[in-house]
Each structure stands twice: as C-alpha cells, then as structure tokens.
Design an enzyme around this catalytic site. Structure first.
Site, short mmCIF file in Angstrom:
data_model
loop_
_atom_site.label_atom_id
_atom_site.label_comp_id
_atom_site.label_asym_id
_atom_site.label_seq_id
_atom_site.Cartn_x
_atom_site.Cartn_y
_atom_site.Cartn_z
N ASN A 12 -33.11 10.50 -15.76
CA ASN A 12 -34.19 11.46 -15.56
C ASN A 12 -34.33 12.34 -16.81
OD1 ASN A 12 -35.41 14.01 -14.89
ND2 ASN A 12 -35.28 13.46 -12.73
N HIS A 15 -35.56 17.34 -18.15
CA HIS A 15 -35.07 18.55 -18.82
C HIS A 15 -35.12 18.48 -20.34
CE1 HIS A 15 -34.72 20.36 -15.05
NE2 HIS A 15 -34.00 19.36 -14.58
N HIS A 48 -40.37 13.58 -13.14
CA HIS A 48 -40.99 14.30 -12.01
C HIS A 48 -42.15 15.13 -12.55
CE1 HIS A 48 -40.22 17.29 -8.42
NE2 HIS A 48 -41.46 16.87 -8.47
N ARG A 50 -44.30 17.79 -11.73
CA ARG A 50 -44.42 18.83 -10.70
C ARG A 50 -45.82 19.42 -10.71
NH1 ARG A 50 -38.97 20.75 -8.86
NH2 ARG A 50 -40.16 22.20 -7.60
N ARG A 54 -44.01 22.33 -14.88
CA ARG A 54 -43.04 23.18 -15.60
C ARG A 54 -42.24 22.40 -16.64
NH1 ARG A 54 -38.79 24.51 -10.78
NH2 ARG A 54 -40.71 25.15 -9.75
N GLU A 75 -41.54 10.52 -9.92
CA GLU A 75 -41.25 11.44 -8.81
C GLU A 75 -42.43 12.37 -8.60
OE1 GLU A 75 -37.80 13.90 -8.97
OE2 GLU A 75 -36.54 12.21 -9.45
N THR A 106 -35.31 20.58 -6.92
CA THR A 106 -35.62 20.04 -5.59
C THR A 106 -34.44 20.30 -4.66
OG1 THR A 106 -36.80 18.33 -6.79
CG2 THR A 106 -36.52 17.99 -4.43
N GLU A 156 -33.81 7.55 -1.19
CA GLU A 156 -32.86 8.11 -2.14
C GLU A 156 -32.13 9.25 -1.44
OE1 GLU A 156 -34.03 8.60 -6.21
OE2 GLU A 156 -32.66 10.29 -6.49
N HIS A 199 -29.17 13.57 -7.64
CA HIS A 199 -29.31 15.02 -7.73
C HIS A 199 -27.95 15.69 -7.94
CE1 HIS A 199 -30.88 19.06 -7.48
NE2 HIS A 199 -32.07 18.53 -7.56
N1 PXP Z 1 -33.41 12.22 -7.82
C1 PXP Z 1 -34.40 13.02 -7.40
C2 PXP Z 1 -35.26 12.56 -6.28
C3 PXP Z 1 -34.64 14.27 -8.02
O1 PXP Z 1 -35.64 15.06 -7.57
C4 PXP Z 1 -33.85 14.63 -9.13
C5 PXP Z 1 -34.12 15.92 -9.83
O2 PXP Z 1 -35.38 15.89 -10.39
C6 PXP Z 1 -32.84 13.77 -9.54
C7 PXP Z 1 -32.62 12.58 -8.85
C8 PXP Z 1 -31.97 14.07 -10.71
O3 PXP Z 1 -31.22 15.22 -10.46
P1 PXP Z 1 -30.39 15.87 -11.63
O4 PXP Z 1 -31.37 16.28 -12.68
O5 PXP Z 1 -29.72 17.02 -10.96
O6 PXP Z 1 -29.43 14.83 -12.12
#
Ligand code: PXP
Length: 249
Positions: A12, A15, A48, A50, A54, A75, A106, A156, A199
């Site tokens: 992901n 960030h 994602h 949003r 952001r 996402e 989330t 998930e 997550h």
């Molecule tokens: N899976 C989903 C559905 C999420 O919403 C997120 C966060 O955007 C992640 C995985 C990844 O989480 P993290 O950034 O905490 O590793």
C-alpha cells in the site's frame, strides 16, 4: 480448504502520497514507489482514494493504471463517486472499506450485515465490470456471512486490533484477536471466499497472520513506507516478503 498458493504481498503506497502532500509538491512520487515495490517482488499495489483526497489523488490512480504491471487493488468507500471512478478504470480489484472523515486511518471493518441490500446493489456493477470485489471486515461471523450473501469474492480481515494489542503488550487481547482471525479465516474459506488480511502489520506482527493457511494476500503499507526511511523501500519489502515466506513454511 481452497487450493493453497503462495501468500501474496500487496504494498500500500498511500503514505508516500501523505509525505508528498505535506508540502503540496511532486515528491516523493507514489508511482515511483509503486514501481520499486513491483521490482522488489510486490504481487500487487494497493491505493486508497479517500473522499477527502488526503493522500492518494485522482491523478495518482490514473498514473497507477497506466504504469503498473501488477494488479491494482483500489480501496474505496461505497459511495456513488467512487463507484464511477472504479467503473471508469476497472482495476483488478476493489476493496470496499468504511470511511469516516474524522478518522486518522480506517478504524474498523465495514458494517455489511446492516447494509446488505444497498451493498449487494452497489457491488453488482463492479463485479459485472470484471473487478474482484473485496470487503474489509472484522473477524465476525455475521459480517462474513453477509459479505458472502452480497456476492463478494474476497474478504479482507482487519488486523488492526490484533496489531495494536501486540504493540501495547496486551497479550490477552492479542491472543483473543488472533483466535478470532484463525477461526474466521477458516470459516470464510469454507464458504468459498478468498481471504486477505491487513492493517497495521509490521515485522512484529506479520508472522502469525502470514501463517494462517487460508490467508492468500496481505496488504501492508504504513509500516513498510516508514521502514523504508531506514532500510530503503526495496530492502524493507524484501525483509517482509522473507518473513511471510518463513511463516508459511
Ligand atoms: N488493508 C486495508 C483495507 C486498508 O484500509 C489499509 C490501510 O489503508 C491497509 C490494508 C494497510 O494498512 P497499513 O497501512 O496499516 O499497513
């Protein structure tokens, strides 16, 4: 159990965009991170978009669809706007997540059971367009059954509560959360759902989750992007990949 296969890693990149947006400029570039992640062995890229934009922007999604050679897991919240964007791009997968403006990330899983009718209608066109529909939920039997009934192909499991408990040193809660995920991964798999998890995962928390035999994909972002400050993105991903493979064997 469904046929087992290698545990996939979805990286992901949200960030990277968070850091870029802190200055409103062009770097660090999430697309560059996505390409490095691909080269480091990521099986997919997750982003994602949003409602408040952001981190990831519409232009990032356009770019990812253009440059990626691995599947994009898009996402999104179950809104009209996001459905239109997903239908325009037709990514490999869409993961439906709950979204609150005031949350930092989330926080919980989607409430599917109470919104079954709306969500069934919502995901139908996405499925018809060829997207694999994944639903981000807590390890809760009621929600898994509802996700199955609405026609999702994937769930998930939200690993956030487990990861927080490990980080806080709360062994009792961590054990309870892991037990729930162990049981619910097996339950979902028996229903024919493909099981993913994610997550808050880090080197400290990934092993027991990666060891769950029904889990086919982990989506990991924040920790990997943070760790890349110290190790570099490619080595950070390699180390995660190695830990996942070791947990699996
Ligand atoms: N899976 C989903 C559905 C999420 O919403 C997120 C966060 O955007 C992640 C995985 C990844 O989480 P993290 O950034 O905490 O590793």
């Amino acid at each position: 159990m469904n046929e087992t296969s290698k545990l996939r890693l979805g990286v992901n990149i949200d960030h990277v965009a968070t850091v870029r947006n802190a200055r409103g400029g062009a770097y660090p570039d999430p697309l560059r991170a996505a390409k490095i992640a691909e080269e480091a062995g990521a099986d997919g890229i997750t982003a994602h978009l949003r409602e408040d934009r952001r981190h990831i922007s519409d232009a990032d999604i356009d770019g990812l669809m253009e440059v990626l050679t691995v599947p994009l897991n898009f996402e999104m919240a179950a809104t009209e706007e996001m459905q239109q964007i997903a239908l325009r791009h037709k990514p490999h997968a869409v993961c439906i997540v709950p979204e609150k403006r005031e949350e930092r990330t989330t926080e919980g899983g989607l409430e599917v059971a109470r919104e079954e009718n709306r969500l069934a209608h919502y995901i139908a066109p996405l499925r018809d367009a060829g997207c694999r529909v994944s639903i981000f939920i807590a390890a809760d039997q009621r929600q898994i059954e509802a996700a199955h009934r609405i026609g999702a192909e994937v769930i998930e499991l939200h690993t956030g509560a487990y990861c927080d408990a490990v980080t806080d040193g709360d062994a009792e809660t961590a054990e309870k959360e892991l037990k729930a995920m162990t049981e619910m991964a097996a339950f979902a798999d028996d229903l024919g759902l493909e099981v993913h998890a994610g997550h808050g995962l880090s080197y400290d928390t990934v092993t027991p989750i990666a060891a769950l035999p029904q889990v086919r994909e982990l989506n990991i972002g924040h920790f990997l992007i943070g760790e890349s400050i110290f190790l570099g993105l490619e080595p950070a991903i390699h180390k995660m990949r190695q830990m996942m493979d070791e947990a699996r064997s």
